[in-house]
Motif scaffolding. Structure first.
Motif, PDB file in Angstrom:
ATOM      1  N   ALA A 369      -4.317   8.410  -7.184  1.00 55.89           N
ATOM      2  CA  ALA A 369      -3.271   8.202  -6.184  1.00 55.89           C
ATOM      3  C   ALA A 369      -3.467   9.273  -5.116  1.00 55.89           C
ATOM      4  N   ASP A 370      -4.187   8.931  -4.056  1.00 58.64           N
ATOM      5  CA  ASP A 370      -4.507   9.892  -2.995  1.00 58.64           C
ATOM      6  C   ASP A 370      -3.330   9.914  -2.028  1.00 58.64           C
ATOM      7  N   CYS A 375      -3.485   6.059   0.102  1.00 60.16           N
ATOM      8  CA  CYS A 375      -4.336   5.007  -0.423  1.00 60.16           C
ATOM      9  C   CYS A 375      -4.718   5.289  -1.870  1.00 60.16           C
ATOM     10  N   ILE A 376      -5.322   4.286  -2.497  1.00 59.59           N
ATOM     11  CA  ILE A 376      -5.789   4.387  -3.873  1.00 59.59           C
ATOM     12  C   ILE A 376      -7.296   4.490  -3.838  1.00 59.59           C
ATOM     13  N   ARG A 377      -7.824   5.514  -4.516  1.00 59.62           N
ATOM     14  CA  ARG A 377      -9.263   5.758  -4.534  1.00 59.62           C
ATOM     15  C   ARG A 377      -9.801   5.523  -5.944  1.00 59.62           C
ATOM     16  N   THR A 411       2.156   8.538  -5.363  1.00 61.63           N
ATOM     17  CA  THR A 411       1.989   9.776  -6.137  1.00 61.63           C
ATOM     18  C   THR A 411       1.622   9.538  -7.590  1.00 61.63           C
ATOM     19  N   GLY A 412       1.802   8.324  -8.097  1.00 63.67           N
ATOM     20  CA  GLY A 412       1.530   8.075  -9.511  1.00 63.67           C
ATOM     21  C   GLY A 412       0.796   6.775  -9.724  1.00 63.67           C
ATOM     22  N   TYR A 422      -1.160   0.111 -11.969  1.00 66.60           N
ATOM     23  CA  TYR A 422       0.224   0.160 -11.494  1.00 66.60           C
ATOM     24  C   TYR A 422       0.430   1.458 -10.718  1.00 66.60           C
ATOM     25  N   VAL A 423       1.062   1.363  -9.551  1.00 66.92           N
ATOM     26  CA  VAL A 423       1.190   2.499  -8.643  1.00 66.92           C
ATOM     27  C   VAL A 423       2.654   2.823  -8.402  1.00 66.92           C
ATOM     28  N   ALA A 424       2.982   4.118  -8.527  1.00 67.25           N
ATOM     29  CA  ALA A 424       4.299   4.608  -8.115  1.00 67.25           C
ATOM     30  C   ALA A 424       4.205   4.936  -6.630  1.00 67.25           C
TER      31      ALA A 424
END
Length: 437
Positions: A369-370, A375-377, A411-412, A422-424
Protein backbone atom coordinates in the motif's frame (compact mmCIF):
# COMPACT_ATOMS: atom_id res chain seq x y z
CA UNK A 1 -13.03 -19.24 -4.88
CA UNK A 2 -16.38 -21.00 -5.14
CA UNK A 3 -17.38 -18.67 -8.00
CA UNK A 4 -14.16 -19.39 -9.88
CA UNK A 5 -14.70 -23.14 -9.59
CA UNK A 6 -18.27 -22.79 -10.86
CA UNK A 7 -17.10 -20.68 -13.80
CA UNK A 8 -14.45 -23.26 -14.65
CA UNK A 9 -17.04 -26.04 -14.48
CA UNK A 10 -19.33 -24.19 -16.92
CA UNK A 11 -16.45 -23.50 -19.31
CA UNK A 12 -15.22 -27.07 -19.09
CA UNK A 13 -18.66 -28.58 -19.64
CA UNK A 14 -19.53 -26.44 -22.65
CA UNK A 15 -16.22 -26.82 -24.42
CA UNK A 16 -15.89 -30.51 -23.68
CA UNK A 17 -19.27 -31.07 -25.34
CA UNK A 18 -18.26 -28.98 -28.38
CA UNK A 19 -14.83 -30.57 -28.49
CA UNK A 20 -16.14 -34.13 -28.46
CA UNK A 21 -18.79 -33.22 -31.03
CA UNK A 22 -16.29 -31.77 -33.48
CA UNK A 23 -13.67 -34.47 -33.00
CA UNK A 24 -15.73 -37.61 -32.62
CA UNK A 25 -14.31 -41.11 -32.78
CA UNK A 26 -15.77 -41.80 -36.25
CA UNK A 27 -14.24 -41.04 -39.61
CA UNK A 28 -16.26 -39.74 -42.57
CA UNK A 29 -17.39 -43.27 -43.49
CA UNK A 30 -18.68 -43.99 -40.01
CA UNK A 31 -15.99 -46.58 -39.26
CA UNK A 32 -14.00 -46.61 -36.03
CA UNK A 33 -10.75 -44.64 -36.14
CA UNK A 34 -7.34 -45.88 -35.06
CA UNK A 35 -6.90 -46.34 -31.32
CA UNK A 36 -5.42 -43.08 -30.00
CA UNK A 37 -4.81 -43.97 -26.37
CA UNK A 38 -1.45 -42.91 -25.04
CA UNK A 39 1.41 -45.25 -25.96
CA UNK A 40 4.23 -45.11 -23.37
CA UNK A 41 6.60 -46.68 -25.92
CA UNK A 42 6.26 -43.67 -28.21
CA UNK A 43 7.25 -40.04 -27.52
CA UNK A 44 4.81 -37.18 -27.07
CA UNK A 45 5.05 -34.86 -30.06
CA UNK A 46 4.05 -31.19 -29.98
CA UNK A 47 3.12 -29.22 -33.09
CA UNK A 48 1.55 -25.90 -32.18
CA UNK A 49 -1.08 -24.19 -30.05
CA UNK A 50 -3.68 -21.48 -30.58
CA UNK A 51 -4.10 -18.68 -29.58
CA UNK A 52 -0.60 -17.54 -28.65
CA UNK A 53 -1.82 -15.13 -25.94
CA UNK A 54 -4.74 -14.79 -23.58
CA UNK A 55 -6.01 -14.30 -20.05
CA UNK A 56 -7.33 -16.42 -17.18
CA UNK A 57 -9.47 -19.35 -18.43
CA UNK A 58 -8.47 -18.65 -22.04
CA UNK A 59 -9.36 -21.69 -24.18
CA UNK A 60 -6.13 -22.94 -25.77
CA UNK A 61 -6.03 -25.70 -28.43
CA UNK A 62 -2.86 -27.81 -28.38
CA UNK A 63 -1.99 -30.04 -31.34
CA UNK A 64 0.53 -32.86 -31.61
CA UNK A 65 0.66 -36.65 -31.29
CA UNK A 66 0.34 -39.33 -28.64
CA UNK A 67 -1.66 -37.26 -26.17
CA UNK A 68 -4.03 -40.10 -25.43
CA UNK A 69 -7.73 -39.58 -24.88
CA UNK A 70 -7.93 -39.63 -21.08
CA UNK A 71 -7.76 -36.07 -19.65
CA UNK A 72 -7.08 -37.51 -16.19
CA UNK A 73 -3.71 -38.82 -17.40
CA UNK A 74 -2.59 -35.59 -19.07
CA UNK A 75 -0.77 -32.84 -17.16
CA UNK A 76 -0.38 -29.47 -18.84
CA UNK A 77 1.57 -26.63 -17.23
CA UNK A 78 1.81 -22.94 -18.01
CA UNK A 79 5.22 -22.36 -16.43
CA UNK A 80 4.66 -23.96 -13.01
CA UNK A 81 0.86 -23.50 -12.95
CA UNK A 82 -1.23 -26.50 -13.90
CA UNK A 83 -3.93 -25.97 -16.52
CA UNK A 84 -7.30 -27.70 -16.60
CA UNK A 85 -7.50 -30.22 -19.47
CA UNK A 86 -10.99 -30.10 -20.98
CA UNK A 87 -10.65 -32.99 -23.43
CA UNK A 88 -8.32 -34.78 -25.83
CA UNK A 89 -8.70 -36.71 -29.10
CA UNK A 90 -5.12 -38.01 -29.11
CA UNK A 91 -3.70 -35.35 -31.41
CA UNK A 92 -5.70 -32.32 -30.22
CA UNK A 93 -6.61 -31.16 -26.75
CA UNK A 94 -8.30 -28.14 -25.17
CA UNK A 95 -6.96 -26.62 -21.98
CA UNK A 96 -7.92 -23.59 -19.90
CA UNK A 97 -5.17 -21.11 -19.04
CA UNK A 98 -4.50 -21.03 -15.27
CA UNK A 99 -4.47 -17.87 -13.16
CA UNK A 100 -1.35 -15.68 -13.22
CA UNK A 101 1.28 -18.10 -14.55
CA UNK A 102 3.59 -15.20 -15.48
CA UNK A 103 3.81 -12.80 -18.42
CA UNK A 104 5.88 -15.05 -20.70
CA UNK A 105 4.79 -18.67 -20.46
CA UNK A 106 6.32 -21.98 -21.47
CA UNK A 107 3.61 -24.60 -22.07
CA UNK A 108 4.61 -28.16 -21.21
CA UNK A 109 2.74 -31.45 -21.60
CA UNK A 110 3.44 -34.43 -19.33
CA UNK A 111 1.94 -37.93 -19.58
CA UNK A 112 3.30 -40.77 -17.53
CA UNK A 113 7.07 -40.27 -17.31
CA UNK A 114 7.31 -38.31 -20.56
CA UNK A 115 7.36 -34.50 -20.56
CA UNK A 116 7.87 -32.07 -23.46
CA UNK A 117 7.75 -28.28 -23.89
CA UNK A 118 6.49 -26.22 -26.83
CA UNK A 119 9.26 -24.25 -28.55
CA UNK A 120 7.31 -20.99 -28.70
CA UNK A 121 5.88 -19.11 -25.70
CA UNK A 122 2.35 -18.17 -24.70
CA UNK A 123 1.86 -14.58 -23.54
CA UNK A 124 -0.44 -14.06 -20.58
CA UNK A 125 -2.56 -10.90 -20.31
CA UNK A 126 -3.22 -9.82 -16.72
CA UNK A 127 -6.60 -8.30 -15.91
CA UNK A 128 -6.88 -6.07 -12.82
CA UNK A 129 -10.00 -4.29 -11.59
CA UNK A 130 -10.99 -2.67 -8.30
CA UNK A 131 -14.45 -2.47 -6.71
CA UNK A 132 -15.70 -1.04 -3.43
CA UNK A 133 -17.09 -3.60 -0.99
CA UNK A 134 -17.59 -1.57 2.22
CA UNK A 135 -17.89 2.05 3.27
CA UNK A 136 -19.94 4.83 1.72
CA UNK A 137 -17.30 7.57 1.93
CA UNK A 138 -18.57 9.29 5.06
CA UNK A 139 -15.88 10.23 7.55
CA UNK A 140 -16.02 10.52 11.32
CA UNK A 141 -18.79 7.97 11.80
CA UNK A 142 -18.87 4.19 12.07
CA UNK A 143 -21.82 1.98 11.15
CA UNK A 144 -21.80 -1.80 10.88
CA UNK A 145 -24.38 -4.06 9.22
CA UNK A 146 -25.00 -4.31 5.48
CA UNK A 147 -21.81 -3.59 3.53
CA UNK A 148 -23.26 -1.07 1.08
CA UNK A 149 -24.52 1.19 3.89
CA UNK A 150 -21.60 0.68 6.26
CA UNK A 151 -19.43 3.60 7.34
CA UNK A 152 -15.76 2.93 8.01
CA UNK A 153 -12.38 4.63 8.29
CA UNK A 154 -10.13 1.61 7.73
CA UNK A 155 -6.45 2.07 8.50
CA UNK A 156 -5.30 -1.58 8.24
CA UNK A 157 -6.66 -4.91 7.01
CA UNK A 158 -5.79 -8.61 6.92
CA UNK A 159 -7.46 -11.75 5.54
CA UNK A 160 -7.45 -15.27 6.98
CA UNK A 161 -7.48 -18.56 5.06
CA UNK A 162 -11.30 -18.70 5.28
CA UNK A 163 -11.58 -15.29 3.53
CA UNK A 164 -12.66 -13.43 6.66
CA UNK A 165 -11.53 -9.82 6.26
CA UNK A 166 -10.48 -8.03 9.44
CA UNK A 167 -10.23 -4.25 9.55
CA UNK A 168 -8.67 -1.88 12.04
CA UNK A 169 -10.89 1.20 12.04
CA UNK A 170 -8.80 4.03 13.40
CA UNK A 171 -9.85 7.70 13.62
CA UNK A 172 -10.70 9.84 16.64
CA UNK A 173 -14.00 8.70 18.11
CA UNK A 174 -14.19 5.56 15.97
CA UNK A 175 -11.65 3.04 17.22
CA UNK A 176 -13.19 -0.26 16.17
CA UNK A 177 -12.10 -3.76 15.25
CA UNK A 178 -14.42 -5.40 12.71
CA UNK A 179 -14.82 -8.41 10.45
CA UNK A 180 -16.21 -8.33 6.92
CA UNK A 181 -18.22 -11.37 5.88
CA UNK A 182 -18.51 -10.89 2.13
CA UNK A 183 -20.62 -13.99 1.57
CA UNK A 184 -23.28 -12.78 4.01
CA UNK A 185 -22.87 -9.13 3.03
CA UNK A 186 -22.21 -7.76 6.50
CA UNK A 187 -19.74 -5.82 8.61
CA UNK A 188 -19.56 -7.28 12.13
CA UNK A 189 -18.08 -5.29 15.01
CA UNK A 190 -15.71 -7.34 17.17
CA UNK A 191 -14.50 -4.64 19.57
CA UNK A 192 -14.96 -0.96 20.29
CA UNK A 193 -12.55 1.57 21.78
CA UNK A 194 -9.45 -0.49 21.03
CA UNK A 195 -6.73 1.44 19.20
CA UNK A 196 -5.05 -1.10 16.99
CA UNK A 197 -2.33 -1.18 14.36
CA UNK A 198 -1.50 -3.43 11.39
CA UNK A 199 -2.59 -7.06 12.06
CA UNK A 200 -1.17 -10.41 11.01
CA UNK A 201 -2.78 -13.87 10.80
CA UNK A 202 -1.28 -17.16 11.92
CA UNK A 203 -1.58 -19.32 8.76
CA UNK A 204 -2.06 -22.48 10.84
CA UNK A 205 -4.33 -21.47 13.74
CA UNK A 206 -6.09 -18.53 12.10
CA UNK A 207 -5.44 -16.37 15.17
CA UNK A 208 -5.21 -12.67 14.32
CA UNK A 209 -2.68 -10.59 16.29
CA UNK A 210 -2.34 -6.83 16.20
CA UNK A 211 -0.30 -4.37 18.29
CA UNK A 212 -1.75 -1.69 20.52
CA UNK A 213 -0.01 1.23 22.22
CA UNK A 214 -1.76 1.04 25.59
CA UNK A 215 1.43 -0.23 27.25
CA UNK A 216 4.90 -1.08 25.97
CA UNK A 217 4.11 -4.79 25.68
CA UNK A 218 0.41 -4.80 24.87
CA UNK A 219 -1.15 -6.48 21.85
CA UNK A 220 -4.49 -8.09 21.03
CA UNK A 221 -5.48 -11.49 19.64
CA UNK A 222 -8.65 -12.69 17.90
CA UNK A 223 -9.10 -16.46 17.98
CA UNK A 224 -11.60 -18.08 15.56
CA UNK A 225 -12.27 -20.77 18.19
CA UNK A 226 -13.65 -17.98 20.41
CA UNK A 227 -15.56 -16.30 17.57
CA UNK A 228 -12.78 -13.72 17.45
CA UNK A 229 -13.53 -12.27 20.88
CA UNK A 230 -10.67 -9.80 21.55
CA UNK A 231 -8.08 -10.78 24.17
CA UNK A 232 -5.55 -8.27 25.44
CA UNK A 233 -2.09 -9.82 25.85
CA UNK A 234 1.05 -8.55 27.54
CA UNK A 235 4.56 -9.45 26.42
CA UNK A 236 6.94 -10.98 28.95
CA UNK A 237 10.39 -9.45 28.66
CA UNK A 238 13.59 -11.31 29.43
CA UNK A 239 15.39 -10.35 32.68
CA UNK A 240 17.89 -7.59 31.94
CA UNK A 241 16.44 -6.90 28.47
CA UNK A 242 15.20 -3.35 28.84
CA UNK A 243 12.05 -2.74 26.76
CA UNK A 244 11.65 0.34 24.54
CA UNK A 245 10.74 3.67 26.12
CA UNK A 246 7.26 3.78 24.55
CA UNK A 247 4.73 1.28 23.27
CA UNK A 248 4.79 2.57 19.70
CA UNK A 249 4.66 -0.62 17.62
CA UNK A 250 2.81 -0.50 14.35
CA UNK A 251 2.65 -3.92 12.69
CA UNK A 252 2.64 -7.64 13.46
CA UNK A 253 3.27 -10.74 11.37
CA UNK A 254 3.50 -14.47 12.08
CA UNK A 255 6.51 -16.32 10.68
CA UNK A 256 5.17 -19.51 9.03
CA UNK A 257 8.57 -21.09 9.63
CA UNK A 258 8.99 -20.80 13.42
CA UNK A 259 5.43 -19.79 14.41
CA UNK A 260 6.59 -16.70 16.34
CA UNK A 261 4.89 -13.31 16.16
CA UNK A 262 7.19 -10.51 15.05
CA UNK A 263 6.80 -6.77 15.61
CA UNK A 264 8.95 -3.66 15.37
CA UNK A 265 8.90 -0.58 17.59
CA UNK A 266 9.27 3.03 16.50
CA UNK A 267 12.62 3.13 18.32
CA UNK A 268 13.88 0.38 16.04
CA UNK A 269 13.60 -2.72 18.24
CA UNK A 270 12.62 -5.85 16.30
CA UNK A 271 11.28 -8.53 18.65
CA UNK A 272 9.78 -12.00 18.35
CA UNK A 273 6.99 -13.17 20.65
CA UNK A 274 6.18 -16.74 21.63
CA UNK A 275 2.56 -17.32 20.45
CA UNK A 276 1.50 -19.09 23.68
CA UNK A 277 3.75 -17.88 26.52
CA UNK A 278 4.18 -14.32 25.11
CA UNK A 279 7.84 -14.35 26.10
CA UNK A 280 9.82 -11.80 24.10
CA UNK A 281 13.27 -11.89 22.53
CA UNK A 282 14.80 -8.77 21.01
CA UNK A 283 16.65 -9.83 17.83
CA UNK A 284 17.84 -6.56 16.27
CA UNK A 285 17.62 -2.77 16.44
CA UNK A 286 17.33 -0.55 13.37
CA UNK A 287 17.37 3.21 13.09
CA UNK A 288 14.23 4.71 14.62
CA UNK A 289 11.19 5.63 12.53
CA UNK A 290 7.73 4.37 11.62
CA UNK A 291 7.21 0.98 9.97
CA UNK A 292 3.64 -0.04 9.17
CA UNK A 293 4.37 -3.20 7.19
CA UNK A 294 5.96 -6.57 7.97
CA UNK A 295 5.72 -9.77 5.92
CA UNK A 296 7.41 -13.11 5.17
CA UNK A 297 7.65 -14.72 1.72
CA UNK A 298 6.65 -18.41 1.56
CA UNK A 299 9.51 -19.05 -0.86
CA UNK A 300 12.14 -17.44 1.42
CA UNK A 301 11.56 -18.74 4.95
CA UNK A 302 12.77 -16.54 7.80
CA UNK A 303 13.37 -13.44 5.64
CA UNK A 304 11.38 -10.63 7.25
CA UNK A 305 10.49 -7.76 4.92
CA UNK A 306 9.72 -4.30 6.30
CA UNK A 307 8.38 -1.05 4.87
CA UNK A 308 9.65 2.23 6.31
CA UNK A 309 8.01 5.65 6.30
CA UNK A 310 9.70 8.97 5.51
CA UNK A 311 10.87 9.57 9.12
CA UNK A 312 13.23 6.58 9.16
CA UNK A 313 16.61 8.14 8.36
CA UNK A 314 18.73 6.10 5.95
CA UNK A 315 15.82 3.67 5.46
CA UNK A 316 13.20 6.35 4.69
CA UNK A 317 10.58 5.44 2.08
CA UNK A 318 12.20 2.04 1.64
CA UNK A 319 11.67 -1.70 1.65
CA UNK A 320 14.22 -3.52 3.83
CA UNK A 321 14.80 -7.12 4.91
CA UNK A 322 16.50 -9.18 7.60
CA UNK A 323 17.09 -12.90 8.10
CA UNK A 324 15.62 -13.58 11.55
CA UNK A 325 17.93 -16.59 11.99
CA UNK A 326 21.01 -14.37 11.55
CA UNK A 327 19.81 -10.83 12.34
CA UNK A 328 23.18 -9.38 13.32
CA UNK A 329 24.60 -9.81 9.82
CA UNK A 330 21.71 -9.60 7.37
CA UNK A 331 19.78 -6.32 7.68
CA UNK A 332 19.72 -4.57 4.31
CA UNK A 333 17.89 -1.85 2.40
CA UNK A 334 16.51 -3.33 -0.82
CA UNK A 335 14.94 -0.40 -2.70
CA UNK A 336 16.45 2.73 -4.26
CA UNK A 337 16.57 6.44 -3.38
CA UNK A 338 14.91 7.51 -0.11
CA UNK A 339 13.64 10.97 -1.10
CA UNK A 340 10.09 9.71 -1.62
CA UNK A 341 9.21 9.31 -5.28
CA UNK A 342 7.66 6.85 -7.69
CA UNK A 343 9.67 4.60 -9.95
CA UNK A 344 8.95 1.08 -11.20
CA UNK A 345 11.56 -1.38 -12.44
CA UNK A 346 14.30 -3.26 -10.64
CA UNK A 347 13.81 -3.17 -6.87
CA UNK A 348 17.26 -1.68 -6.21
CA UNK A 349 16.28 1.34 -8.32
CA UNK A 350 12.59 1.58 -7.41
CA UNK A 351 11.15 4.42 -5.35
CA UNK A 352 8.25 4.56 -2.89
CA UNK A 353 6.55 7.33 -0.90
CA UNK A 354 5.46 6.32 2.60
CA UNK A 355 4.99 2.59 1.85
CA UNK A 356 2.62 1.24 4.49
CA UNK A 357 1.15 -2.23 5.03
CA UNK A 358 2.68 -5.05 2.95
CA UNK A 359 1.65 -8.66 2.36
CA UNK A 360 2.74 -11.50 0.08
CA UNK A 361 0.65 -13.96 -1.87
CA UNK A 362 1.40 -17.68 -2.07
CA UNK A 363 3.35 -17.19 -5.33
CA UNK A 364 5.81 -14.83 -3.62
CA UNK A 365 4.50 -11.53 -4.99
CA UNK A 366 4.72 -8.75 -2.39
CA UNK A 367 1.96 -6.12 -2.50
CA UNK A 368 2.48 -2.68 -0.99
CA UNK A 369 0.00 0.00 0.00
CA UNK A 370 2.11 2.89 -1.32
CA UNK A 371 0.15 5.49 0.60
CA UNK A 372 2.05 8.62 -0.41
CA UNK A 373 1.80 7.73 -4.10
CA UNK A 374 -1.92 6.80 -3.81
CA UNK A 375 -1.43 3.47 -5.52
CA UNK A 376 -0.89 -0.26 -5.04
CA UNK A 377 2.53 -1.62 -5.96
CA UNK A 378 3.83 -5.15 -6.44
CA UNK A 379 7.30 -6.65 -6.12
CA UNK A 380 7.66 -9.93 -8.00
CA UNK A 381 9.74 -12.83 -6.74
CA UNK A 382 12.33 -11.84 -9.37
CA UNK A 383 12.67 -8.37 -7.85
CA UNK A 384 10.69 -6.30 -10.35
CA UNK A 385 8.47 -3.47 -9.06
CA UNK A 386 5.30 -2.50 -10.88
CA UNK A 387 2.28 -0.31 -10.22
CA UNK A 388 -0.77 -2.56 -10.08
CA UNK A 389 -3.51 0.08 -9.83
CA UNK A 390 -3.79 3.78 -9.10
CA UNK A 391 -2.41 6.94 -10.67
CA UNK A 392 0.91 7.83 -8.98
CA UNK A 393 0.62 11.17 -7.21
CA UNK A 394 -3.11 11.55 -7.96
CA UNK A 395 -5.59 11.12 -5.10
CA UNK A 396 -9.21 10.24 -5.82
CA UNK A 397 -11.89 7.58 -5.67
CA UNK A 398 -12.80 5.62 -8.75
CA UNK A 399 -13.44 1.93 -9.32
CA UNK A 400 -12.46 0.20 -12.53
CA UNK A 401 -9.40 -1.05 -14.35
CA UNK A 402 -5.82 0.02 -14.95
CA UNK A 403 -6.64 3.23 -16.78
CA UNK A 404 -9.21 4.69 -14.39
CA UNK A 405 -8.81 3.35 -10.83
CA UNK A 406 -7.93 5.90 -8.14
CA UNK A 407 -7.06 5.67 -4.42
CA UNK A 408 -6.60 8.24 -1.68
CA UNK A 409 -3.89 7.42 0.85
CA UNK A 410 -4.28 3.63 0.89
CA UNK A 411 -2.60 2.52 4.13
CA UNK A 412 -3.53 -1.16 4.51
CA UNK A 413 -3.90 -4.30 2.45
CA UNK A 414 -4.39 -8.02 2.92
CA UNK A 415 -4.44 -10.98 0.55
CA UNK A 416 -6.92 -13.87 0.43
CA UNK A 417 -6.02 -17.48 -0.38
CA UNK A 418 -7.19 -17.05 -3.99
CA UNK A 419 -4.94 -14.01 -4.51
CA UNK A 420 -7.64 -11.34 -4.16
CA UNK A 421 -6.18 -8.17 -2.62
CA UNK A 422 -8.23 -6.11 -0.14
CA UNK A 423 -7.22 -2.48 0.44
CA UNK A 424 -7.92 -0.15 3.35
CA UNK A 425 -8.39 3.05 1.33
CA UNK A 426 -8.09 5.30 4.35
CA UNK A 427 -8.91 8.80 3.08
CA UNK A 428 -11.69 7.44 0.87
CA UNK A 429 -13.24 5.74 3.93
CA UNK A 430 -13.73 2.51 2.03
CA UNK A 431 -12.56 -1.10 1.72
CA UNK A 432 -11.63 -1.85 -1.88
CA UNK A 433 -11.23 -5.23 -3.59
CA UNK A 434 -8.67 -5.91 -6.32
CA UNK A 435 -9.51 -8.83 -8.60
CA UNK A 436 -6.28 -9.86 -10.33
CA UNK A 437 -6.49 -12.55 -13.03
Amino acid sequence: MRIQKNVMSVFSGCFLFLFLFLFSCKDNNGSETIDKTYDPNKPIELTTFYPDSGKYLEKVLLTGKNFGTDPEQIRVYFNSKRAAVVGSTGDRMYVLAPRLPGDTVAISVAIGKDSVVFEKNFYYRVSVTVTTIAGNGNRGTYTDGELASSEVQPRYVCVDKESNIFIINRVDGAYNIARIDEENNELVTLARDIIGNAPGVDPVTGVVSFPTETTIGSFCTLDPKEMWAPRIREMKWQPGDNPPDQGWKHSMVVNPGDGYIYTRYYYGDIVKIHPRTYEVERIFKTEQGDSFGLTFLPQRPNILYMSFWDNSGVNANSICSIDVTDPANTFKKLSGPTNGGHRDGQLENAQFRRPSQIFTDKDGNMYIADSGNHCIRRITLEGMVETVLGMPGTAGWKDGGKEEALFNNPTGLGIAEDGTVYVADFDNNRIRKLSIN
